[in-house]
Design an enzyme around this catalytic site. Structure first.
Site, short mmCIF file in Angstrom:
data_model
loop_
_atom_site.label_atom_id
_atom_site.label_comp_id
_atom_site.label_asym_id
_atom_site.label_seq_id
_atom_site.Cartn_x
_atom_site.Cartn_y
_atom_site.Cartn_z
N ALA A 1 0.83 -1.21 0.00
CA ALA A 1 0.00 0.00 0.00
C ALA A 1 0.86 1.25 0.00
O ALA A 1 1.96 1.27 0.54
CB ALA A 1 -0.93 0.00 1.22
N GLU B 1 0.28 -9.82 -2.95
CA GLU B 1 -1.07 -10.15 -3.39
C GLU B 1 -1.22 -9.90 -4.89
O GLU B 1 -1.85 -10.67 -5.61
CB GLU B 1 -2.09 -9.34 -2.60
CG GLU B 1 -2.17 -9.76 -1.13
CD GLU B 1 -3.15 -8.94 -0.32
OE1 GLU B 1 -4.10 -9.52 0.23
OE2 GLU B 1 -2.97 -7.71 -0.25
N GLU C 1 0.89 -7.03 6.94
CA GLU C 1 -0.25 -6.21 7.36
C GLU C 1 -0.56 -6.31 8.84
O GLU C 1 -1.07 -5.36 9.45
CB GLU C 1 -1.49 -6.58 6.54
CG GLU C 1 -1.48 -6.12 5.10
CD GLU C 1 -0.76 -7.06 4.16
OE1 GLU C 1 -0.81 -6.85 2.94
OE2 GLU C 1 -0.14 -8.04 4.65
#
Length: 699
Positions: free
Chosen positions: A63, A107, A127
């Protein structure tokens, strides 16, 4: 206009290269660019297959943290949208993995049809460290590729693993030494020639008869180890869904869990800490200095004082490979300090964390001396002498005569006026505060105190040096106690008042430890040494007569009870042990002090203890911001998380106040301030009132 992802054509193979510095964070711009270039390649009849790549250092680190707190992470195309597009592509898509492939980056790679990786590429799903779980299919795809146990270990720990350890699993089709993009292009040509079908995670069924007993074992262990954080146990449940539910249902449940965790106070706290620690390294007035401003070179360090603090500081530098000249005034003190350093390393060696050769290397980096002139060639000298201005004056006057031009002169003072210390030299621009926390070789926090005349290159050099010695640095301005100790004085005073009014040391410590603090104020005082606070109170009383009313702590110190080092303080300690034992003698001292002060004790709840102690921190933190001692509220949180054992799941005192609601904090402070005999400092700080009235927060 440069795109965040660029397409180049190598014959019949399209290479989409992510180009979004510094780490190919999967922000909206990059996600949009990937989909656009994918559609372009799919629409081109001359393209047979696609390679998705990043740079040599980062495939993608996940992210884009710059989008945290905005609507962009969920804006279309969001990451699940991008992964669905890759998975549904009518032409083979090969991920070429080098460097970091973390979080959403992994991912993304798992959404491709095939994967080629450099052997030292770092793959992981971190995460959980932000109080979350992988939210774009990570908990559903990774178990299908590498097995339930291996996947769960990666997801719950958040620790990355090198690609070479995953060779032979269904996750990686090839692991190579070099040339990952060239290999991926050749691999893509071969699968086209072989008409090899796409390999999708959704088509893999988990067939593991031991999966269910392992998951039950994991639930028990993770639940015990992860309190008070919900994310690790939710990771287990999401992986369990990969075992027991259809792929698409598992994806849906994963996304629901992700959204719930994202809204949790624990995740908010961890994400706040993540951003706060990075923000602390940046100061507006320093960032305006030209980027090419030369830093001062630190090759050799001097440390004055071989006591507990000086020895710990010495270890922090030699651990980082930086030689130290260690100065003492007497041979006995020097020998004692060196002996303590050696014993500390021997203890580490017995735990298997250090070899004999490494121990010998560290000791060899220390040059012990009784001669001040031995500091003539060091680039930085840090004094760790007694906390008294007359002693500091003597040290800095001598340093001014001995240290070479351009050497940085640092004080480890925890409270004294750095500007006054700098005035003892003819080079105040070279003087800075480097306030380490004990034990200095272990504690992560380093308060860097900037004096009125401290040079910007000196400040920037010390910020850079903090990284070298693996410290979390926070810059503070000059005041009594700087950030941490100025606030802890109010916290300690609040605890002292609660003690006077009827609570016991063990009740106060217990309430705050159940709140999440590593140690309550009385245990912490015993560990640090009650004589330190006693000396500070006597200094302040001398500077401002009447400012330090006599306390029960003074009575303990007068009785020689200085804490763990004397075997007695607020608690009693058995020889060789650190366990605090409640002492009836302390109860008697406190009860007598209450009688002498005309105080009738009352019953105090744990909730009141937490409220008064934590809000005392918050209120003083607000005043520190008003005074410009800290650059931002999150810096204060970093200080308390890294140096004072504040619970990470609450994010620091200032974020905790935001979570509670500043209006509620102001209301409570006004109630406390209105009580008979309340000190004036209980009145809410003007900044706190201003933010509360505007419906705003510190962060």
């Amino acid at each position: 206009m440069n795109s965040a992802a660029e397409l180049t054509q190598l014959g019949s193979i399209a290479v989409i290269t992510m180009n979004h510095p510094p780490v190919n964070g999967l922000g909206l711009d990059l996600r949009t660019a990937i989909v656009a270039q994918l559609d372009r390649a799919l629409a081109d009849p001359q393209i047979d297959a696609i390679v998705l790549a990043g740079g040599e250092r980062n495939f993608s680190a996940g992210a884009d943290v710059r989008e945290f707190g905005t609507s962009k992470p969920s804006a279309a195309p969001n990451l699940p949208d991008v992964i669905r597009a890759l998975e549904a592509a009518g032409k083979p898509v090969v991920a070429a993995i080098a460097g970091n492939c973390l979080g959403g980056g992994l991912e993304l790679a798992m959404g491709c049809h095939f994967r080629v990786a450099l052997r030292d590429a770092s793959l992981g799903l971190p995460e959980v460290k932000l109080g979350l779980l992988p939210g774009a299919g990570g908990t559903q795809r990774l178990p299908r590729f590498i097995g339930v146990e291996s996947a769960l270990n990666m997801i719950v720990s958040g620790q990355p693993v090198p690609a070479q350890k995953l060779a032979g699993t269904a996750l990686l089709d090839e692991v190579v030494e070099s040339g990952v993009v060239d290999t991926a292009v050749a691999f893509a040509r071969q699968i086209v020639a072989d008409k090899r079908p796409a390999k999708l995670a959704r088509d893999i069924r988990i067939k593991d008869p031991l999966a269910e007993p392992f998951l039950q074992f994991a639930r028990t262990n993770v639940a015990a180890a992860s309190r008070p954080f919900p994310a690790p146990l939710q990771c287990v449940e999401a992986v369990a869904n990969a075992v027991g539910k259809p792929f698409d249902e598992g994806l849906r449940l994963e996304r629901e869990i992700f959204a719930a965790l994202m809204a949790s106070p624990e995740s908010r706290a961890l994400r706040h800490i993540f951003a706060a620690e990075r923000a602390a390294t940046k100061l507006p007035d320093v960032s305006e200095v030209p980027a090419d401003m030369p830093l001062r070179e630190i090759r050799r360090v001097g440390v004055i004082g071989a006591g507990t603090m000086g020895g710990g500081i010495t270890m922090a530098f030699v651990d980082a490979g930086i030689p130290v000249v260690l100065l003492e005034t007497k041979q006995e003190a020097l020998d004692r300090g060196l002996g303590t350093i050696r014993r500390n390393y021997e203890t580490t060696m017995k735990k298997g964390k250090l070899t004999q050769a490494q121990l010998d290397e560290r000791i060899a980096r220390i040059t012990p001396t009784l001669d001040f002139s031995a500091l003539a060639d060091v680039d930085l000298v840090i004094e760790a002498v007694f906390e008294e201005m007359s002693v500091k004056r003597d040290v800095f006057t001598r340093l001014d005569q001995v240290a070479k031009p351009g050497a940085i002169l640092a004080s480890n003072t925890s409270a004294l006026d750095l500007n006054e210390i700098a005035s003892f030299t003819k080079r105040p621009q070279d003087v800075i505060g480097l306030h380490f926390f004990s034990p200095a070789n272990v504690m992560k926090l380093l308060e860097i105190v900037r004096g009125a005349k401290t040079g910007p290159d000196v400040l920037a050099t010390c910020m850079n040096l903090a990284k070298r010695i693996r410290k979390t640095a926070v810059v503070a301005g000059v005041c009594d106690g700087f950030i941490g100790n100025r606030m802890i004085a109010r916290y300690g005073a609040a605890a002292g008042m609660l003690l006077m009014e009827g609570a016991s040391p063990q009740q106060i410590d217990g309430a705050l430890q159940r709140f999440g603090l590593a140690m309550g104020p009385f245990r912490m005082a015993d560990l640090a040494g009650l004589d330190i606070g006693w000396a500070a109170r006597k200094r302040r009383e001398a500077e401002q007569p009447g400012s330090q009313p006599r306390s029960a702590a003074d009575v303990l110190c007068e009785a020689g009870r200085f804490g763990q080092k004397t075997g007695a303080g607020w608690y009693r300690y058995e020889a060789g042990k650190r366990d605090p034992i409640p002492d009836p003698a302390v109860d008697a001292i406190v009860e007598q002090f209450r009688r002498d002060s005309g105080v009738t004790p009352r019953k105090i709840s744990d909730a009141e203890i937490v409220e008064r102690c934590i809000y005392a921190l918050v209120n003083e933190g607000a005043r520190i911001l008003e005074d410009g001692i800290a650059a931002r509220a999150s810096d204060i949180d970093v200080v308390y998380l890294s140096g004072y054992g504040f619970p990470r799941h609450r994010g620091g005192p200032m974020l905790y106040a935001d979570t509670v609601g500043l209006a509620n904090v102001v209301r409570a402070l006004r109630r406390i301030a209105a009580a008979p005999g309340a000190e004036a400092w209980w009145q809410p700080a003007p900044l706190l009132v201003k933010l509360a009235e505007a419906g705003r927060t510190f962060n």
